[in-house]
Design an enzyme around this catalytic site. Structure first.
Site, short mmCIF file in Angstrom:
data_model
loop_
_atom_site.label_atom_id
_atom_site.label_comp_id
_atom_site.label_asym_id
_atom_site.label_seq_id
_atom_site.Cartn_x
_atom_site.Cartn_y
_atom_site.Cartn_z
N CYS A 18 -13.38 6.97 69.22
CA CYS A 18 -14.18 8.14 68.84
C CYS A 18 -15.15 8.44 69.98
O CYS A 18 -16.36 8.52 69.80
CB CYS A 18 -14.91 7.92 67.52
SG CYS A 18 -15.91 6.43 67.46
N PRO A 35 -14.21 0.15 58.49
CA PRO A 35 -14.37 -0.09 57.04
C PRO A 35 -13.13 0.18 56.19
O PRO A 35 -13.17 -0.06 55.00
CB PRO A 35 -15.50 0.88 56.67
CG PRO A 35 -15.32 2.02 57.60
CD PRO A 35 -14.88 1.42 58.90
N CYS A 55 -8.28 -3.47 64.13
CA CYS A 55 -9.75 -3.36 64.05
C CYS A 55 -10.06 -2.46 62.86
O CYS A 55 -10.44 -1.31 63.01
CB CYS A 55 -10.32 -2.77 65.33
SG CYS A 55 -9.67 -3.52 66.85
N ASP A 96 -7.81 0.80 66.73
CA ASP A 96 -8.93 1.73 66.65
C ASP A 96 -10.11 1.00 67.28
O ASP A 96 -10.89 0.35 66.60
CB ASP A 96 -9.20 2.10 65.19
CG ASP A 96 -10.41 3.00 65.02
OD1 ASP A 96 -10.77 3.69 65.99
OD2 ASP A 96 -11.00 3.02 63.92
N ASP A 146 -10.17 -12.86 65.26
CA ASP A 146 -10.24 -12.27 66.59
C ASP A 146 -8.81 -11.95 67.01
O ASP A 146 -7.88 -12.71 66.71
CB ASP A 146 -10.87 -13.27 67.57
CG ASP A 146 -11.12 -12.65 68.93
OD1 ASP A 146 -10.15 -12.57 69.72
OD2 ASP A 146 -12.25 -12.24 69.20
#
Length: 451
Positions: free
Chosen positions: A227, A109, A106, A174, A157
């Site tokens: 996070c 950015p 994942c 992540d 995916d």
């Protein structure tokens, strides 16, 4: 900043008497940290180091990064400090001197992708995958800025990757999460938070992990991070991995002064203990002895999406790279030339045959007749030849170039690498009395530059 009551109750249960310190920390300005690209900028400052990442530094204030040419050259990445713990976790669990196949599942950015790239050996293969198509472009841009030829991008995916079962030695998940750990960086996230969204995220994480786990080889390492703080997304998702009976948790060692809290499973960063944001990390090793990945190279050992470059063009293309013998050169149907590292060629042919949305290799450019037009990615690559003609620009001139404005220079005819402090920013072509700016339109600075 006012927090939802269920969030407060969860954190009070986790922290007890420390909750007041935690809430006070969330009312403060978040620290600003960057991580340098040691392959491009080895002489970075020594003050205010991030304890767990030798290449990373805290900044006293947040500058306008868009107006720093070094940012555009890939000299550093703006990354939240706590998330850099992934590099230390990787160092404690695998032999980084060995060639590894690594998947950042994942990836957009791209902060953690570039961190992995800097930690891995140069002959390791790193595939940065992003499922959301609209986020792939920023991932690709940041990967190209970093400039490493062994990093590749895909847009799948996780469930689409099933044909790569057993292929990877390391997978980083992540996971998309409720973002509680970023409340002070993004106050709008507080308004978007809900218990319902936490449960949606937890379900999504288990789906992603279910797709990721089979892709690991026996003995392979799965790094899971979020996070956020809540147990549904952290503890329950970690238990989900172990409950498959194919993985065991790997315990990590952190110096006490780092302030990282060991949980029942994994490790948590809290902003009142760590100079960073909320971040959770857990590491698992695959214990199941399953069949290793196999692909019949005799039957399907040719690339599906590109063909070998014509021999007549090899001499021209080779001169653009410092070590051209380390690469094989191919042409895509659209005429774009790519360079594949020789020591990864077979693996990349496998990926080319099994994936349908990917960008493999170093984008070199394309031929227009006998003339070669270099790509922007090539200008940013660490593999670029040091012998190519260059045009060194001051900071002001570099910003003018990055706004895609024309520059007035007496320059020799032909292609010139535009540099600032020795780092490539892009290409111009000298025409005698003027030069043409070949910065891609999508890369240009759009904001006004102060006088």
């Amino acid at each position: 900043m006012q927090f939802p009551q269920p969030f407060i109750q969860e954190l009070k249960a986790q922290l007890g008497d420390e909750y007041a310190d935690f809430e006070a920390a969330l009312q403060q300005s978040p620290p600003v940290s960057i991580r340098y690209n040691s392959a491009k900028f080895p002489d970075f400052p020594t003050e205010d180091t991030v304890k767990w990442c030798s290449e990373a530094r805290y900044l006293a204030a947040r500058p306008v990064f868009t107006l720093d040419p070094l940012f555009h050259a890939g000299a550093y990445y703006v990354q939240e400090a706590s998330s850099m713990l992934i590099g230390e976790a990787l160092a404690q669990t695998v032999d980084l001197s060995e060639p590894l196949r690594v998947l950042d599942l994942c990836a957009a950015p791209g902060g953690k992708t570039t961190l992995l790239a800097s930690k891995l050996s140069s002959d390791s293969l790193l595939l940065a995958n992003e499922v959301i198509r609209s986020r792939v472009m920023i991932l690709k841009e940041n990967v190209q800025k970093w400039g490493f030829s062994n990093v590749h991008v895909s847009n799948h995916d996780p469930e689409d990757l099933g044909k790569l079962e057993g292929f990877f030695d390391v997978i980083l998940v992540d996971a998309p999460c409720s973002g509680e750990g970023l409340f002070r960086k993004d106050p709008a996230a507080v308004d978007e938070w809900s218990m319902e969204n936490v449960q949606i995220c937890a379900g999504r994480q288990k789906r992603i992990l279910s797709a990721a786990m089979p892709l690991l080889s026996a003995g392979g390492v799965l790094i899971y991070c979020t996070c956020t703080y809540n147990d549904a997304e952290n503890q329950d998702s970690s238990a989900f991995v172990v409950d498959t009976h194919q993985f065991e948790e790997v315990k990590l060692q952190w110096p006490a002064d780092w302030g990282i809290v060991a949980k029942k499973m994994g490790y948590q960063c809290y902003p009142h203990k760590v100079r960073g944001e909320g971040f959770f990390l857990a590491v698992f090793r695959k214990t199941a002895q399953l069949d290793s990945f196999y692909y019949n190279m005799e039957k399907g050992g040719r690339p599906r999406s590109f063909k070998p470059l014509h021999k007549k063009q090899l001499n021209e293309i080779s001169r653009w790279l410092q070590e051209p013998d380390e690469f094989s050169f191919y042409e895509k149907p659209n005429g774009e030339v790519i360079a594949l590292l020789e020591n990864q060629k077979n693996d990349l042919i496998v990926l080319d045959n099994l994936l349908f949305a990917k960008g493999l290799g170093l984008e070199m450019g394309s031929f227009k007749g006998t003339d070669f037009i270099p790509s922007h990615a090539l200008a940013l690559s660490t593999a670029l030849s040091a012998q190519l003609p260059r045009l060194e620009l001051s900071e002001g001139e570099a910003l003018q170039f990055l706004k895609k404005e024309n520059l007035l220079f007496d320059a020799p005819k032909g292609w010139l690498l535009v540099t600032h402090r020795g780092l490539g920013l892009g290409w111009v072509k000298g025409l005698g009395n003027r030069i043409n700016n070949y910065l891609p339109k999508d890369w240009r600075i759009r904001m006004e530059i102060p006088e």
